[in-house]
Design a protein around this motif. Structure first.
Motif, short mmCIF file in Angstrom:
data_model
loop_
_atom_site.label_atom_id
_atom_site.label_comp_id
_atom_site.label_asym_id
_atom_site.label_seq_id
_atom_site.Cartn_x
_atom_site.Cartn_y
_atom_site.Cartn_z
N PRO A 259 0.82 -1.22 0.00
CA PRO A 259 0.00 0.00 0.00
C PRO A 259 0.85 1.27 0.00
O PRO A 259 0.50 2.27 -0.64
N LEU A 260 1.99 1.24 0.70
CA LEU A 260 2.89 2.39 0.69
C LEU A 260 3.53 2.57 -0.68
O LEU A 260 3.67 3.69 -1.18
N ARG A 261 3.90 1.48 -1.29
CA ARG A 261 4.53 1.55 -2.62
C ARG A 261 3.54 2.11 -3.65
O ARG A 261 3.93 2.82 -4.57
N ALA A 262 2.25 1.78 -3.47
CA ALA A 262 1.26 2.26 -4.42
C ALA A 262 1.10 3.78 -4.35
O ALA A 262 0.72 4.41 -5.34
N ARG A 263 1.40 4.36 -3.19
CA ARG A 263 1.26 5.80 -3.02
C ARG A 263 2.56 6.55 -3.22
O ARG A 263 2.59 7.78 -3.20
N ALA A 264 3.65 5.83 -3.40
CA ALA A 264 4.96 6.48 -3.46
C ALA A 264 5.10 7.35 -4.70
O ALA A 264 4.68 6.99 -5.80
N VAL A 265 5.73 8.51 -4.49
CA VAL A 265 6.06 9.40 -5.59
C VAL A 265 7.28 8.87 -6.34
O VAL A 265 7.37 8.97 -7.57
N SER A 266 8.22 8.28 -5.58
CA SER A 266 9.41 7.69 -6.18
C SER A 266 9.90 6.55 -5.32
O SER A 266 9.66 6.53 -4.10
N VAL A 267 10.57 5.58 -5.96
CA VAL A 267 11.12 4.42 -5.26
C VAL A 267 12.55 4.21 -5.76
O VAL A 267 12.80 4.20 -6.97
N ARG A 268 13.48 4.03 -4.80
CA ARG A 268 14.88 3.81 -5.16
C ARG A 268 15.43 2.64 -4.36
O ARG A 268 15.28 2.59 -3.13
N ALA A 269 16.00 1.67 -5.06
CA ALA A 269 16.57 0.50 -4.39
C ALA A 269 17.86 0.88 -3.69
O ALA A 269 18.76 1.48 -4.29
N LEU A 270 17.97 0.50 -2.40
CA LEU A 270 19.17 0.80 -1.61
C LEU A 270 20.09 -0.40 -1.50
O LEU A 270 21.25 -0.25 -1.11
N GLY A 271 19.58 -1.59 -1.81
CA GLY A 271 20.37 -2.80 -1.61
C GLY A 271 20.20 -3.34 -0.20
O GLY A 271 19.58 -2.69 0.67
N GLY A 273 18.24 -5.49 0.82
CA GLY A 273 16.85 -5.78 1.16
C GLY A 273 16.03 -4.57 1.53
O GLY A 273 14.96 -4.73 2.13
N TRP A 274 16.50 -3.34 1.19
CA TRP A 274 15.75 -2.13 1.55
C TRP A 274 15.57 -1.23 0.33
O TRP A 274 16.42 -1.20 -0.57
N ASP A 275 14.44 -0.51 0.32
CA ASP A 275 14.16 0.50 -0.70
C ASP A 275 13.88 1.84 -0.01
O ASP A 275 13.47 1.87 1.16
N GLU A 276 14.11 2.91 -0.74
CA GLU A 276 13.81 4.25 -0.23
C GLU A 276 12.63 4.83 -1.01
O GLU A 276 12.64 4.86 -2.25
N LEU A 277 11.60 5.29 -0.29
CA LEU A 277 10.38 5.78 -0.90
C LEU A 277 10.12 7.22 -0.49
O LEU A 277 10.35 7.60 0.67
N GLU A 278 9.62 8.00 -1.43
CA GLU A 278 9.10 9.32 -1.13
C GLU A 278 7.58 9.24 -1.23
O GLU A 278 7.03 8.86 -2.26
N ILE A 279 6.87 9.58 -0.13
CA ILE A 279 5.42 9.45 -0.09
C ILE A 279 4.80 10.75 0.42
O ILE A 279 5.45 11.54 1.10
N PRO A 280 3.52 11.01 0.08
CA PRO A 280 2.83 12.21 0.58
C PRO A 280 2.75 12.18 2.11
O PRO A 280 2.57 11.12 2.71
N TYR A 281 2.87 13.33 2.72
CA TYR A 281 2.90 13.43 4.18
C TYR A 281 1.80 14.37 4.64
O TYR A 281 1.74 15.54 4.26
N GLY A 282 0.91 13.83 5.44
CA GLY A 282 -0.16 14.62 6.04
C GLY A 282 -0.48 14.11 7.43
O GLY A 282 0.11 13.14 7.91
N HIS A 283 -1.44 14.73 8.08
CA HIS A 283 -1.83 14.34 9.43
C HIS A 283 -2.28 12.88 9.46
O HIS A 283 -3.06 12.44 8.63
N GLY A 284 -1.77 12.11 10.40
CA GLY A 284 -2.16 10.72 10.55
C GLY A 284 -1.25 9.73 9.86
O GLY A 284 -1.41 8.52 10.02
N LEU A 285 -0.26 10.22 9.10
CA LEU A 285 0.64 9.29 8.41
C LEU A 285 1.44 8.48 9.42
O LEU A 285 1.74 7.30 9.18
N ASP A 286 1.79 9.08 10.56
CA ASP A 286 2.56 8.35 11.57
C ASP A 286 1.80 7.11 12.06
O ASP A 286 2.39 6.04 12.24
N ALA A 287 0.46 7.25 12.25
CA ALA A 287 -0.33 6.10 12.72
C ALA A 287 -0.34 4.99 11.68
O ALA A 287 -0.32 3.80 12.02
#
Length: 318
Positions: A259-271, A273-287
């Motif tokens: 679900p996070l990947r579906a909302r990501a603005v960009s995805v970059r493989a870090l190696g 076993g981890w990826d770096e994602l840029e996602i929209p940030y608003g109230h409640g994202l922490d939960a």
């Protein structure tokens, strides 16, 4: 036993529908074999009252009439028990079928199935499959796992205030909430309740999976007006960052958090076993991020990272 009861109910329904005058208990007992076999008057009376209630629950309109001799009679008029012509197109039939699926894991599954059977018998068209044979295994589903769903749905329908224990995502212990329920809505696989929180004197949205214990109904009328339209989805989307203007940078374990990947603005493989994602940030994202546990690490902004850490500590303490 189930066949015997079904036969007894059918016989009772036919007797009540096939007469032009009310029939007394005495007459019904003499006409239905299962009632003749009842051991005593008390046993017959209990059986008859249960059967009468079952038929009424199935939709049969049974009238209770007081005869001139003072004896109570029962009658099911044909004109009161005839369904009007059903005028539904294929799209409306599909919508009803999908609505019935809401109950697939709830206690009212049998009632929903019975209602659909009655509508189909009255002429409701069968919903066409939206997929061809290659995708016949695909089927829309609306899960109802929360035990709070049914009592809250009934409270919304009957406009009854409720009380329940509610645990916020950043709280270790639940709090008592006194709510006037308005409506339920499913969003991203979770059910939410919108209503008036009496203690806070404002509209609130509650996620059903965070309700603990039993939902208790309360007597009395609502103290706040019920809006014509309650924007549950818009409120939840705002809390979850759907309308955000900021971005957050997170690290997500590979093959996790779709679900996070579906909302990501960009995805970059870090190696590793981890990826770096840029996602929209608003109230409640922490939960929402907390739900992914150790598979997510917040890089920035710092305030979002601090909120996620606080929530995880609260869960660990609880």
């Amino acid at each position: 036993m189930a066949i015997a009861k079904a036969e007894r109910l059918m016989n009772l329904a036919l007797c009540l529908l096939g007469t032009r005058r009310p029939l007394s208990k005495r007459e019904l007992r003499g006409s239905i074999e299962a009632y003749l076999e009842a051991g005593s008057d008390d046993s017959f009376n209990r059986m008859f009252e249960r059967d009468k209630d079952d038929l009424r629950e199935l939709g049969l309109v049974i009238e209770t009439v007081e005869a001139l001799d003072g004896e109570t009679g029962y009658l099911a008029r044909r004109d009161s028990n005839r369904l009007p012509p059903i005028q539904l197109d294929a799209e409306e039939a599909a919508a009803l079928g999908l609505a019935a699926k809401v109950w697939q894991q709830a206690r009212l599954a049998g009632a929903a199935s019975g209602a659909l059977q009655k509508l189909r018998a009255a002429g409701m068209p069968e919903a066409e499959d939206a997929y061809d044979d290659r995708y016949s295994a695909l089927e829309p589903r609306i899960p109802v796992h929360e035990t709070a769903f049914e009592p809250l749905m009934l409270a919304c329908r009957d406009r009854r205030p409720v009380v329940f224990e509610y645990r916020k995502a950043n709280s270790a212990r639940p709090e008592t909430r006194h709510v006037e329920p308005w409506t339920l809505e499913c969003w991203r696989g979770h059910w939410y309740l919108a209503g008036w929180d009496r203690e806070r004197g404002a509209e609130r949205v509650f996620r059903l999976s965070r309700i603990t214990g039993r939902v208790r109904s309360r007597a009395g009328a609502f103290t706040a007006p019920v809006p014509d339209v309650s924007t549950v989805r818009e409120t939840v989307e705002r809390w979850a960052g759907e309308t955000a203007t900021r971005s957050a940078l997170i690290r997500l374990r590979a093959d996790c958090g779709y679900p996070l990947r579906a909302r990501a603005v960009s995805v970059r493989a870090l190696g590793d076993g981890w990826d770096e994602l840029e996602i929209p940030y608003g109230h409640g994202l922490d939960a929402w991020l907390v739900e992914f546990g150790p598979d997510v690490v917040v890089v920035e902004p710092a305030d979002l990272r601090a909120d996620v850490v606080d929530r995880l500590r609260a869960v660990a303490k609880g």
